[in-house]
Design a protein around this motif. Sequence first.
Motif, PDB file in Angstrom:
ATOM      1  N   THR A  33       0.796  -1.169   0.009  1.00 50.73           N
ATOM      2  CA  THR A  33       0.088  -0.098   0.011  1.00 50.73           C
ATOM      3  C   THR A  33       0.784   1.270  -0.055  1.00 50.73           C
ATOM      4  O   THR A  33       0.481   2.324  -0.654  1.00 50.73           O
ATOM      5  CB  THR A  33      -0.922   0.208   1.152  1.00 50.73           C
ATOM      6  N   LEU A  34       2.043   1.263   0.778  1.00 51.35           N
ATOM      7  CA  LEU A  34       2.736   2.236   0.614  1.00 51.35           C
ATOM      8  C   LEU A  34       3.499   2.627  -0.586  1.00 51.35           C
ATOM      9  O   LEU A  34       3.566   3.723  -1.267  1.00 51.35           O
ATOM     10  CB  LEU A  34       4.036   2.319   1.669  1.00 51.35           C
ATOM     11  N   ALA A  35       3.650   1.487  -1.494  1.00 50.48           N
ATOM     12  CA  ALA A  35       4.366   1.373  -2.949  1.00 50.48           C
ATOM     13  C   ALA A  35       3.352   2.398  -3.837  1.00 50.48           C
ATOM     14  O   ALA A  35       3.595   3.000  -4.757  1.00 50.48           O
ATOM     15  CB  ALA A  35       4.696   0.192  -3.569  1.00 50.48           C
ATOM     16  N   ASP A  36       2.167   2.054  -3.458  1.00 49.77           N
ATOM     17  CA  ASP A  36       0.727   2.262  -4.152  1.00 49.77           C
ATOM     18  C   ASP A  36       0.798   4.051  -3.930  1.00 49.77           C
ATOM     19  O   ASP A  36       0.462   4.459  -4.741  1.00 49.77           O
ATOM     20  CB  ASP A  36      -0.602   1.604  -4.015  1.00 49.77           C
ATOM     21  N   TRP A  37       0.712   4.173  -2.643  1.00 51.01           N
ATOM     22  CA  TRP A  37       0.585   5.642  -2.239  1.00 51.01           C
ATOM     23  C   TRP A  37       1.476   6.581  -3.119  1.00 51.01           C
ATOM     24  O   TRP A  37       1.296   7.347  -3.616  1.00 51.01           O
ATOM     25  CB  TRP A  37       0.814   5.935  -0.776  1.00 51.01           C
ATOM     26  N   ARG A  38       3.004   6.004  -2.971  1.00 49.95           N
ATOM     27  CA  ARG A  38       3.969   6.845  -3.826  1.00 49.95           C
ATOM     28  C   ARG A  38       3.590   7.060  -5.339  1.00 49.95           C
ATOM     29  O   ARG A  38       3.838   8.022  -5.756  1.00 49.95           O
ATOM     30  CB  ARG A  38       5.431   6.335  -3.540  1.00 49.95           C
ATOM     31  N   THR A  39       3.333   5.908  -5.741  1.00 50.79           N
ATOM     32  CA  THR A  39       2.897   6.016  -7.337  1.00 50.79           C
ATOM     33  C   THR A  39       1.935   6.886  -7.430  1.00 50.79           C
ATOM     34  O   THR A  39       1.988   7.690  -8.363  1.00 50.79           O
ATOM     35  CB  THR A  39       2.358   4.425  -7.738  1.00 50.79           C
ATOM     36  N   ARG A  40       0.879   7.057  -6.864  1.00 54.20           N
ATOM     37  CA  ARG A  40      -0.197   7.587  -6.907  1.00 54.20           C
ATOM     38  C   ARG A  40      -0.126   9.207  -6.687  1.00 54.20           C
ATOM     39  O   ARG A  40      -0.450   9.961  -7.759  1.00 54.20           O
ATOM     40  CB  ARG A  40      -1.496   7.375  -5.897  1.00 54.20           C
TER      41      ARG A  40
END
Length: 203
Positions: A10-17
């Motif tokens: 979820t952290l990787a997704d947050w940074r991508t977004r």
Amino acid sequence: MTTSRTSALTLADWRTRVADLYAAVRAESDPAEGHRLWVAGRSELFAHHPQSPTAHVPELREHGVQYWPYDPALRFEVPVLEAEPDERDVDGGDDGSVTMQRIGRVELPAPVGGSLDVWWLHQYAGGLFVPLRDGTAGSGSYGAGRYLLDTIKGAWLGGDEEHLVLDLNFAYHPSCRYDDRWRCPLAPLGNTVEARVEAGERL
């Protein structure tokens, strides 16, 4: 603390977004429209994403954070000037210490005035970092300051090998303003201006 599989993803997704959001802002020819996209995108992330720093602040999760209206007079493209070398380590919480190296400074024109140091963060393969503490600190914005750029996290408005785009309307609070589990590098003395920057995220 060991990072779980779920929190890592979820952290990787947050940074991508976040990076995608800033890419959309840079692609927009009208800075005010780019700001509108940014506010809408951040509001969506804060309200629904599991990595939101407001996850444990129900009223902010529901109603969102507040922003001053867009002011085109607070958007600058400024040269990065030489500055005396400086290096410091700050507490990064569970991420360990964060090493900041001053690589230059920028002069902010009127109506703000003053200068801001430009830092290089050594962690995560490196990135530019420009925090800001202005006259609203403690009475309109977080007392420890806000961030203008943090390229490690995707917060980047553009520039070239000699200049930075600094739009003070995109100043935002660090995650530690909302949740004590975060440890954030805060604005040092060289990133402080006296003027009240009534732009960007507010209390």
